[in-house]
Design a protein around this motif. Structure first.
Motif, mmCIF file in Angstrom:
data_model
loop_
_atom_site.group_PDB
_atom_site.id
_atom_site.type_symbol
_atom_site.label_atom_id
_atom_site.label_comp_id
_atom_site.label_asym_id
_atom_site.label_seq_id
_atom_site.Cartn_x
_atom_site.Cartn_y
_atom_site.Cartn_z
ATOM 1 N N THR A 143 0.596 -1.168 0.034
ATOM 2 C CA THR A 143 0.018 -0.075 -0.063
ATOM 3 C C THR A 143 0.975 1.267 0.175
ATOM 4 N N LEU A 144 1.986 1.241 0.941
ATOM 5 C CA LEU A 144 2.848 2.437 1.046
ATOM 6 C C LEU A 144 3.629 2.654 -0.465
ATOM 7 N N ALA A 145 4.010 1.625 -1.026
ATOM 8 C CA ALA A 145 4.623 1.719 -2.296
ATOM 9 C C ALA A 145 3.893 2.197 -3.073
ATOM 10 N N SER A 146 2.415 1.612 -3.438
ATOM 11 C CA SER A 146 1.640 2.188 -4.328
ATOM 12 C C SER A 146 1.042 3.485 -4.395
ATOM 13 N N ILE A 147 1.036 3.946 -3.153
ATOM 14 C CA ILE A 147 0.638 5.480 -2.940
ATOM 15 C C ILE A 147 1.937 6.422 -3.110
ATOM 16 N N THR A 148 2.938 6.057 -2.417
ATOM 17 C CA THR A 148 4.238 6.903 -2.701
ATOM 18 C C THR A 148 5.165 6.836 -3.759
ATOM 19 N N GLY A 149 5.246 5.443 -4.394
ATOM 20 C CA GLY A 149 6.258 5.086 -5.363
ATOM 21 C C GLY A 149 7.413 4.851 -4.660
ATOM 22 N N ALA A 150 7.466 5.129 -3.243
ATOM 23 C CA ALA A 150 8.913 4.442 -2.555
ATOM 24 C C ALA A 150 8.428 3.034 -1.830
ATOM 25 N N ARG A 151 9.137 2.209 -1.866
ATOM 26 C CA ARG A 151 8.898 1.189 -0.990
ATOM 27 C C ARG A 151 9.636 0.976 0.291
ATOM 28 N N PRO A 152 8.900 0.861 1.435
ATOM 29 C CA PRO A 152 9.712 1.084 2.644
ATOM 30 C C PRO A 152 10.915 0.020 2.958
ATOM 31 N N VAL A 153 11.832 0.380 3.475
ATOM 32 C CA VAL A 153 12.688 -0.428 3.910
ATOM 33 C C VAL A 153 13.054 -0.664 5.229
ATOM 34 N N GLY A 154 12.134 -0.110 6.105
ATOM 35 C CA GLY A 154 12.210 -0.057 7.526
ATOM 36 C C GLY A 154 10.947 -0.340 8.340
ATOM 37 N N ILE A 155 10.673 -0.591 9.283
ATOM 38 C CA ILE A 155 9.686 -0.781 10.129
ATOM 39 C C ILE A 155 9.925 -0.112 11.454
ATOM 40 N N ARG A 156 8.654 0.277 12.018
ATOM 41 C CA ARG A 156 8.517 0.641 13.315
ATOM 42 C C ARG A 156 7.107 -0.328 13.712
ATOM 43 N N THR A 157 7.014 -1.080 14.444
ATOM 44 C CA THR A 157 5.839 -1.899 14.918
ATOM 45 C C THR A 157 4.767 -1.016 15.583
ATOM 46 N N PRO A 158 3.428 -0.945 15.397
ATOM 47 C CA PRO A 158 2.579 -0.275 16.163
ATOM 48 C C PRO A 158 2.568 -0.443 17.600
ATOM 49 N N SER A 159 2.957 0.877 18.392
ATOM 50 C CA SER A 159 2.896 0.554 19.904
ATOM 51 C C SER A 159 4.305 -0.366 20.536
ATOM 52 N N TRP A 160 5.139 -0.234 19.449
ATOM 53 C CA TRP A 160 6.483 -1.043 19.639
ATOM 54 C C TRP A 160 6.097 -2.064 20.228
ATOM 55 N N ASP A 161 4.991 -2.900 19.585
ATOM 56 C CA ASP A 161 4.561 -4.286 20.084
ATOM 57 C C ASP A 161 5.213 -5.400 18.801
ATOM 58 N N PHE A 162 6.190 -6.048 19.374
ATOM 59 C CA PHE A 162 7.070 -7.029 18.561
ATOM 60 C C PHE A 162 6.643 -8.427 18.941
ATOM 61 N N SER A 163 6.182 -9.116 17.876
ATOM 62 C CA SER A 163 5.866 -10.578 18.410
ATOM 63 C C SER A 163 6.953 -11.284 18.296
ATOM 64 N N GLU A 164 6.936 -12.773 18.517
ATOM 65 C CA GLU A 164 7.882 -13.823 18.287
ATOM 66 C C GLU A 164 8.103 -13.965 16.923
ATOM 67 N N HIS A 165 7.079 -13.618 16.021
ATOM 68 C CA HIS A 165 7.370 -13.805 14.719
ATOM 69 C C HIS A 165 7.835 -12.599 13.729
ATOM 70 N N THR A 166 7.484 -11.590 14.380
ATOM 71 C CA THR A 166 7.892 -10.199 13.722
ATOM 72 C C THR A 166 9.297 -10.189 12.962
ATOM 73 N N LEU A 167 10.285 -10.719 13.581
ATOM 74 C CA LEU A 167 11.770 -10.551 12.892
ATOM 75 C C LEU A 167 11.548 -11.371 11.772
ATOM 76 N N ALA A 168 11.100 -12.682 11.914
ATOM 77 C CA ALA A 168 11.174 -13.682 10.847
ATOM 78 C C ALA A 168 10.570 -12.918 9.565
#
Length: 296
Positions: A143-168
């Motif tokens: 969605t971000l890539a289609s709207i802005t033309g720039a594909r994200p290379v980084g992430i900040r999880t909402p509320s900094w909530d990082f699950s045991e699967h997020t890194l994978a």
């Protein structure tokens, strides 16, 4: 009655060790900064807007209006200030926010700033089944890539909530960095089950976030408890120590929080203090991660 398996004091050592070691901080990444700069300053903005009410299924028109303020008044003030001092920053945007305000996100990218992932609708990753978390992260990037033309290379999880699967999932997506965890003041490599991943962590911290100082909630009787002047003092002390150590000062802000008339000056004073040093590198999170990764 609690199931014996849920009583953590009865866990065998291999179980609590596996949980503790699922995602850990590895090698610290603090190479010399570009052009002989002493300190890096990485400013970031979580562009949540209405998503903070929508993610929980909220129906409060008042809260939704408060999120809209972030776009109507907060973002223009922030963008104007960054333009005034010729600084690029990172904006972490839920996909729903981007769909509500596509022109806003395109303007951010057009002015040279970075847009990073921040969930679909500000959901909590740790509450999702792995397949749902993966699907939402993939859809958000598309969605971000289609709207802005720039594909994200980084992430900040909402509320900094990082699950045991997020890194994978981050690794599967080939992302360069994460900015959700708090194991250090400086960048570091993320380890997964004890193994290096090549993913750079740009650590955050509640001390360096505007929301805890200025949050307001009628439901929880939560009120702002500290003056803007005192918040500035905290941020400046964090910056001064980062400068002395030759490391990085990372700051997290929100357009509906810092973008208020009585608070936007905090950001300007910080910028002025850092600019006055003469040897500070203002960089996006992507630029910091790309530079830090030379130590990998």
């Amino acid at each position: 009655m609690t199931n014996i398996e849920d009583e953590t004091w009865n866990w065998p050592e291999e179980r609590w060790r596996a949980r503790a070691n699922r995602v850990r901080a590895g090698k610290q990444l603090t190479p010399p900064w570009p052009e002989g700069k002493r300190c890096a300053v990485a400013l970031s903005f979580d562009v949540d807007h209405e998503s903070c009410e929508l993610y929980k299924g909220g129906k409060s028109i008042g809260n939704i209006a408060g999120g809209q303020y972030g776009s109507r008044r907060g973002m223009p003030r922030i963008m104007s200030l960054l333009r005034k001092y010729d600084i690029n920053a990172s904006f972490f945007v839920p996909a729903v926010t981007a769909k509500l305000y596509p022109e806003e996100q395109r303007a951010v990218v057009d002015e040279g700033h970075e847009i990073g992932l921040h969930g679909w609708i500000h959901e909590f990753n740790s509450l999702l089944p792995q397949e749902n978390e993966r699907d939402l992260m993939m859809r958000s990037a598309d969605t971000l890539a289609s709207i802005t033309g720039a594909r994200p290379v980084g992430i900040r999880t909402p509320s900094w909530d990082f699950s045991e699967h997020t890194l994978a999932i981050i690794r599967e997506m080939g992302l360069l960095y994460d900015s959700s965890l708090m194991a250090d003041d400086s960048c570091y490599e993320l380890l997964e089950d004890g193994e290096p991943t090549g993913v750079v962590e740009i650590p955050v911290e509640w001390v360096r976030d505007d929301a805890p100082y200025f949050s307001m909630s009628l439901a929880r009787s939560l009120r702002p408890h500290i003056s803007p002047e005192d918040v500035l003092k905290i941020f400046l002390r964090e910056f001064e120590h980062a400068y002395q150590d030759g490391e990085m000062f990372q700051l997290t802000m929100h357009p509906d929080v810092t973008g208020k008339r009585s608070r936007i000056w905090i950001l300007e004073e910080l910028i002025r203090a850092a600019k006055a040093k003469g040897d500070v590198w203002f960089a996006t999170h992507r630029q910091v991660a790309e530079h830090a990764s030379i130590d990998l």
